[in-house]
Motif scaffolding. Sequence first.
Motif, short mmCIF file in Angstrom:
data_model
loop_
_atom_site.label_atom_id
_atom_site.label_comp_id
_atom_site.label_asym_id
_atom_site.label_seq_id
_atom_site.Cartn_x
_atom_site.Cartn_y
_atom_site.Cartn_z
N LYS A 168 -5.15 50.21 85.05
CA LYS A 168 -6.55 50.39 85.45
C LYS A 168 -6.71 50.31 86.97
CE LYS A 168 -10.40 49.32 82.66
NZ LYS A 168 -11.19 48.36 81.91
N ARG B 170 -2.19 46.83 80.97
CA ARG B 170 -3.47 47.56 80.98
C ARG B 170 -4.23 47.35 82.28
NH1 ARG B 170 -4.30 45.74 75.27
NH2 ARG B 170 -3.51 47.44 74.02
N ASN C 115 -1.86 43.01 78.06
CA ASN C 115 -3.08 42.91 78.88
C ASN C 115 -2.76 43.13 80.36
OD1 ASN C 115 -4.64 42.42 76.64
ND2 ASN C 115 -4.56 40.20 76.86
#
Length: 76
Positions: free
Chosen positions: A15, A11, A8
Amino acid sequence: MVSQAQMNATRRYEKRHPEKNRLYQYRSNARTFIRKYASIDDLDALIAFAQEQKIINGNYLMVDGYRFNLPRPRIC
């Protein structure tokens, strides 16, 4: 094995930093091409292109808005 929290976090980082991620992917693809697939002619063309870009760009490299001076090539 990577934890779910680490996946997580990765990611979220990707992003928030798409330019860095894109640059990393391009660099990785170039290195893979050079190591595994490039012929001698491809390498000669890439070297010539890189030298032209150094001349055009004034022998500096821009990364994330920061300018890094590159050493000038010696002419023997």
